[in-house]
Motif scaffolding. Structure first.
Motif, mmCIF file in Angstrom:
data_model
loop_
_atom_site.group_PDB
_atom_site.id
_atom_site.type_symbol
_atom_site.label_atom_id
_atom_site.label_comp_id
_atom_site.label_asym_id
_atom_site.label_seq_id
_atom_site.Cartn_x
_atom_site.Cartn_y
_atom_site.Cartn_z
ATOM 1 N N SER A 83 4.912 13.282 -7.816
ATOM 2 C CA SER A 83 6.291 12.843 -7.581
ATOM 3 C C SER A 83 6.351 11.745 -6.527
ATOM 4 O O SER A 83 7.118 10.778 -6.657
ATOM 5 C CB SER A 83 7.158 14.034 -7.154
ATOM 6 O OG SER A 83 6.638 14.634 -5.977
ATOM 7 N N THR A 84 5.550 11.870 -5.469
ATOM 8 C CA THR A 84 5.537 10.826 -4.443
ATOM 9 C C THR A 84 4.994 9.522 -5.007
ATOM 10 O O THR A 84 5.462 8.430 -4.660
ATOM 11 C CB THR A 84 4.703 11.289 -3.235
ATOM 12 O OG1 THR A 84 5.305 12.455 -2.675
ATOM 13 C CG2 THR A 84 4.637 10.207 -2.166
ATOM 14 N N THR A 85 4.022 9.614 -5.907
ATOM 15 C CA THR A 85 3.500 8.413 -6.553
ATOM 16 C C THR A 85 4.594 7.724 -7.357
ATOM 17 O O THR A 85 4.696 6.486 -7.363
ATOM 18 C CB THR A 85 2.308 8.766 -7.465
ATOM 19 O OG1 THR A 85 1.513 9.791 -6.856
ATOM 20 C CG2 THR A 85 1.447 7.557 -7.726
ATOM 21 N N HIS A 112 12.817 10.206 -3.046
ATOM 22 C CA HIS A 112 12.637 11.343 -2.128
ATOM 23 C C HIS A 112 11.884 10.968 -0.849
ATOM 24 O O HIS A 112 11.657 11.833 0.003
ATOM 25 C CB HIS A 112 11.978 12.522 -2.842
ATOM 26 C CG HIS A 112 10.487 12.436 -2.999
ATOM 27 N ND1 HIS A 112 9.802 13.209 -3.904
ATOM 28 C CD2 HIS A 112 9.539 11.698 -2.402
ATOM 29 C CE1 HIS A 112 8.506 12.951 -3.833
ATOM 30 N NE2 HIS A 112 8.332 12.034 -2.909
ATOM 31 N N THR A 113 11.477 9.710 -0.697
ATOM 32 C CA THR A 113 10.841 9.290 0.546
ATOM 33 C C THR A 113 11.952 8.844 1.486
ATOM 34 O O THR A 113 12.481 7.734 1.375
ATOM 35 C CB THR A 113 9.832 8.156 0.299
ATOM 36 O OG1 THR A 113 8.897 8.595 -0.687
ATOM 37 C CG2 THR A 113 9.087 7.817 1.576
ATOM 38 N N GLY A 146 5.113 5.383 2.529
ATOM 39 C CA GLY A 146 4.743 6.719 2.094
ATOM 40 C C GLY A 146 4.701 7.724 3.220
ATOM 41 O O GLY A 146 4.470 7.373 4.375
ATOM 42 N N PRO A 147 4.931 8.998 2.877
ATOM 43 C CA PRO A 147 4.933 10.065 3.881
ATOM 44 C C PRO A 147 3.526 10.511 4.222
ATOM 45 O O PRO A 147 2.559 10.153 3.558
ATOM 46 C CB PRO A 147 5.695 11.188 3.169
ATOM 47 C CG PRO A 147 5.331 10.990 1.718
ATOM 48 C CD PRO A 147 5.227 9.503 1.528
ATOM 49 N N GLY A 198 0.837 -1.193 0.000
ATOM 50 C CA GLY A 198 0.000 0.000 0.000
ATOM 51 C C GLY A 198 0.871 1.242 0.000
ATOM 52 O O GLY A 198 1.808 1.354 0.800
ATOM 53 N N LEU A 199 0.580 2.160 -0.891
ATOM 54 C CA LEU A 199 1.379 3.378 -1.044
ATOM 55 C C LEU A 199 0.522 4.583 -0.688
ATOM 56 O O LEU A 199 -0.519 4.817 -1.315
ATOM 57 C CB LEU A 199 1.896 3.503 -2.473
ATOM 58 C CG LEU A 199 2.524 2.240 -3.081
ATOM 59 C CD1 LEU A 199 2.984 2.509 -4.502
ATOM 60 C CD2 LEU A 199 3.676 1.734 -2.221
ATOM 61 N N TYR A 200 0.969 5.357 0.311
ATOM 62 C CA TYR A 200 0.195 6.528 0.732
ATOM 63 C C TYR A 200 0.763 7.770 0.054
ATOM 64 O O TYR A 200 1.934 8.122 0.244
ATOM 65 C CB TYR A 200 0.229 6.704 2.249
ATOM 66 C CG TYR A 200 -0.670 7.836 2.701
ATOM 67 C CD1 TYR A 200 -2.024 7.615 2.926
ATOM 68 C CD2 TYR A 200 -0.177 9.127 2.851
ATOM 69 C CE1 TYR A 200 -2.860 8.655 3.294
ATOM 70 C CE2 TYR A 200 -1.003 10.169 3.222
ATOM 71 C CZ TYR A 200 -2.341 9.928 3.447
ATOM 72 O OH TYR A 200 -3.169 10.961 3.801
ATOM 73 N N VAL A 201 -0.074 8.448 -0.724
ATOM 74 C CA VAL A 201 0.311 9.677 -1.429
ATOM 75 C C VAL A 201 -0.489 10.825 -0.828
ATOM 76 O O VAL A 201 -1.705 10.901 -1.013
ATOM 77 C CB VAL A 201 0.038 9.563 -2.938
ATOM 78 C CG1 VAL A 201 0.401 10.880 -3.635
ATOM 79 C CG2 VAL A 201 0.820 8.404 -3.530
#
Length: 857
Positions: A558-560, A792-793, A630-631, A546-549
């Motif tokens: 960019s975070t994605t 960048h994470t 994810g941040p 799971g990716l938190y954007v």
């Protein structure tokens, strides 16, 4: 009076925003919540009206700062129960010609906007209508004030129409497209000042109007006279312009320099006296060089003026000067006086201690460039909000006699709109070891309250699944969804991008993919530890991730990219992306496009703790994942930590997280503009961003050059209000040598480390703690944030001492294997049996012994 009807989607009306803001009231249309906030920030007015079709929409408008929400009369009866606790002066109705003024239609509201097709004269001949309207307007509001009937005649109006309707006790709605601040209107346009003054009255033979001039705190500065011409000119120029009975038009301060910036103009309940609210500049309003015509300032305004003077010209040895220059002393005094006020009992003692606290609190405000007017603006904004917090004290303060707690960061002040933007300054040679240690610390976060809020959210999603997710998204994001998930393949029409944006994303994707693909551990490690004993280690992808954007204050494709690409390279079979929906319930198209490129299987339309819970536990439409990366804000971080510690959901996370941060090392040969730009690129993330500059042997002039660049560049940035909060909490530290800078940086363990030094590459080998290093003047952090290829994470809050940033190996796990031959088991068996016997694990020993016995027969 007349009320402008302002269409915020019509850019041709933008030039009128400030002029309309001076008169305060306007009916907005086609306005998003962000548009409204921006308009209020621009004009300072909190008197706007806006339409809504349901209670949830109205709550958003009120909380954004709208004064009156206008509901269609046709639906109002259905909303009466929901609105029962809302003050009447915050509610208005819109109706058509056939609306009557019976209580069944108007209920308990403060105004009604009636659209009519008739001409003005025809309306004024409708006696029954006018009698009903006047009868309704006679009943004053419970909080005081009159009810208003506003007439929208649909077609262009005139000054005569405004005057005629005013004589009948009715207000006139005028399209902003018909208004102008030009003194000589053309093409049926109306000057805003003339329209405003069409409702004013005077009994003077010269036609002038008595005008009370006050400051932003409503303190009277003096009494003057105005004319229709002077009011129109004041609105046009944004200055205090009045009518002198002897000299004609009077531009206040044109010769003395004591000018005035116009903030607001209105008239009293009878329309026969004007009030100008201004920001007074120079020595003051009076020709005797006092701020008011009634003598010097007293009370809070007098204290503010004294403090402002002390800040610039403090006498030698002044205690106030010492407070300005010693933030820790000032903080201690505020805490001390707050405690003494809490302990005070009788009236005189409470007044005495409150005065002390106000003195020290106002000193902090003045030191930061915050005025009493700024404080009052924030009070007014908060008073406009309908949604209220519970108001409970933080756990630190809720106990009757709390034990001393670790020092915490000072409360974040409201955003400032003026004053120099500058970091705190320290020198390594002049601060104690204790202070050095303090500078290495991040603000202490008391997670108790956040955890207490997050826990029931997690429980709700676990128990009610999609229904909880939809309800929580409505509550927190103000978005109503029918389903909380979008499943691949994603509709092409939802990821339409302009060619330039698409090309930029594609370029970033290629670089990030190339770097992360190179990280993939594809070879099996095989080691023969002794003859006949072979050990191996091989990688396998984590199947479901799971990716938190985040959403919040920025769109983050960019975070994605940074989370999705390494998951794709690793070979994860199910990639779930969670991101807050836009107000219309859709996904940001840039994020949707990247989700498609990385092969995401689901997009969860939710943010915050509820999104983490959905991925951790799974719902009817959201697959349960094995790892969440994810941040996010403190609520997201708390939810990730709670999920990881809940053995029933079996999920891992990438790393703990705190506010974003950067540390810059700069020497004498650095480019001040580049250094400042790098500091600001991190400071704009959020009010809690951490920004540190290590100045290596810089002179006063060289350090000042960087400070000047920080202020000048910040003033040109759209997110300057955020920077005004983050930069003053950041600091520069002067050091003599590069070795001292390196030692401090390694102890600080920053998320981002930027090297603005000669031979920067040579220093990298000495860096032991950092999330990512940006080497040299041409390697800004922005490149790593978007497209150079690195991720960048990154670990924040000092966690780079023990965590890596997200990478391809974040999404894989390693499995080991061993294979022994009979000869290998025979050679190693005695050692294993001995160790098992020592530990008293006879079954372990026996598993070897029965095999060795067969081998040795």
């Amino acid at each position: 009076m007349f009320i402008p009807s302002l269409d915020l989607s019509d850019s041709s009306q933008n030039s009128l925003h400030t002029a309309i803001g001076y008169i305060g009231t306007a009916l907005l249309s086609n306005a998003t919540v962000e548009d409204i906030k921006a308009l209020i920030h621009q004009t300072g007015s909190t008197g706007y009206w806006a339409p809504a079709n349901n209670f949830e929409e109205a709550i958003q408008l009120w909380d954004a700062g709208i004064y009156k929400v206008v509901f269609p009369a046709s639906i109002y009866s259905d909303l009466k129960d929901e609105l029962k606790d809302i003050p009447e002066d915050r509610i208005a109705l819109s109706a058509s010609t056939d609306a009557s003024f019976s209580p069944d239609v108007l209920f308990d509201t403060s105004a009604v906007v009636i659209t009519m097709d008739t001409a003005c004269q025809q309306l004024l001949e409708q006696k029954a209508f006018l009698d009903s309207a006047r009868e309704w307007m006679k009943t004053l509001l419970p909080q005081g004030g009159s009810r208003r009937v506003v007439i929208d005649l649909k077609h262009n109006t005139s000054l005569d129409t405004i005057r005629s309707l005013q004589k009948a006790g009715l207000d006139t709605l005028v399209k902003a497209s018909q208004l102008t601040s030009t003194l000589e209107p053309t093409n049926n346009q109306i000057n805003i000042g003339e329209a405003f003054m069409a409702n004013a009255t005077t009994d003077r033979s010269d036609g002038l109007f008595a005008t009370l001039v006050v400051d932003e705190l409503n303190n009277a500065l003096g009494l003057v006279y105005s004319s229709v011409h002077s009011v129109s000119e004041s609105i046009r120029t944004g200055q205090g312009v009045f009518q002198s009975r002897a000299r004609g038009l009077w531009y206040k301060g044109a010769t003395s320099g004591a000018t005035q910036t116009l903030k607001h103009v209105d008239y009293d309940c009878d329309g026969d006296a004007l009030r100008f609210i201004v920001e007074q500049h120079g020595a003051g309003f009076c020709h005797l060089n006092t701020r008011t015509c009634f003598g010097s300032d007293t009370g809070l305004t007098g204290l503010q003026k004294t403090l402002q003077d002390r800040k610039v010209n403090a006498p030698q040895g002044s205690y106030t000067s010492r407070l300005f220059n010693d933030p820790q002393l000032l903080r201690s005094k505020i805490m001390e006086e707050a405690e003494e006020l809490c302990d005070a009992t009788d009236k005189d003692e409470i007044a005495w201690e409150a005065a002390d606290l106000i003195y020290f609190a106002l000193t902090k405000c003045v030191g930061a460039g915050v005025t009493l007017a700024d404080i009052e603006k924030n009070l007014d904004k908060k008073a406009r909000k309908i949604t209220r917090r519970a108001g409970n004290a933080k756990p630190k303060w809720s106990a009757p006699a709390p034990a001393p707690a670790p020092a915490q960061a000072a409360p974040v002040p409201p955003p400032k709109t003026d004053g120099r933007i500058q970091m705190e300054k320290y020198s390594l040679d002049s601060i104690s070891k204790e202070k050095q240690a303090e500078l290495l610390l991040r603000p202490i976060i008391d997670s108790t309250e956040i955890t207490n809020r997050v826990t029931p959210i997690m429980k709700d999603v676990r128990e009610r699944g999609d229904k909880a997710l939809i309800d929580l998204t409505k509550k927190f994001d103000r978005v109503e969804l029918t389903t909380p998930t979008v499943k691949a393949p994603f509709p092409p029409e939802l990821m339409q991008l302009d060619p330039k944006t698409k090309a930029a994303i594609d370029q970033a994707y290629a670089n990030i993919y190339k770097f992360h693909d190179a990280q993939m551990d594809r070879e099996t490690l095989v080691v023969e530890t002794m003859p006949g004993v072979v050990c191996s280690r091989f990688a396998r992808p984590i199947e479901r991730v799971g990716l938190y954007v985040p959403g919040g204050t920025a769109v983050l494709p960019s975070t994605t990219l940074m989370l999705g690409i390494p998951a794709k390279v690793a070979g994860c079979s199910e990639i779930v992306i969670a991101t807050p929906p836009r107000p219309d319930g859709s996904v940001v198209p840039e994020v949707m496009y990247v989700a498609h490129k990385v092969g995401a299987t689901h997009i969860v339309l939710a943010g915050g703790a509820q999104a983490v819970a959905a991925m951790a536990y799974g719902t009817e439409t959201v697959p349960k994942v094995d790892k969440i990366c994810g941040p996010g804000n403190q609520y997201v971080t708390a939810a990730k930590m709670l999920a990881q510690n809940d053995t029933s959901c079996l999920v891992s996370i990438d790393m703990p997280a705190g506010p974003s941060e950067v540390l810059v090392i700069a020497d004498k040969n650095c480019n001040p503009a580049y250094v400042a730009a790098d500091l600001l690129s991190q400071a704009e993330h959020g009010a809690d961003s951490q920004v540190v500059l290590l100045a290596v042997d810089l002179s006063d002039d060289e350090l000042t050059a960087i400070e000047n660049q920080v202020h000048d560049q910040a003033m040109q940035l759209p997110r300057v209000d955020i920077i005004r909060q983050s930069i003053p909490k950041s600091y520069s530290l002067r050091v003599k040598t590069l070795e001292q800078a390196t030692e401090f940086s390694n102890n600080y363990a920053p998320e981002h480390l930027i090297l603005h030094i000669d031979n920067a590459r040579d220093l990298v080998q000495h860096i032991t703690n950092a999330g990512s290093v940006f080497v040299g003047a041409y390697s800004p952090e922005s490149m790593g944030d978007y497209a150079s290829g690195t991720n960048h994470t990154l670990p924040t809050y000092g966690y780079s001492r023990m965590y890596s940033g997200v990478n391809t190996l974040t999404f894989v796990k390693h499995i080991t294997s061993q294979e022994l031959t009979a000869d290998g088991l025979d050679k190693l068996g005695d050692s294993v049996m001995q160790l098992a016997a020592i530990e008293g694990l006879d079954a372990h020993r026996n598993a070897v012994a029965i095999r060795v016995a067969d081998i040795r027969k």
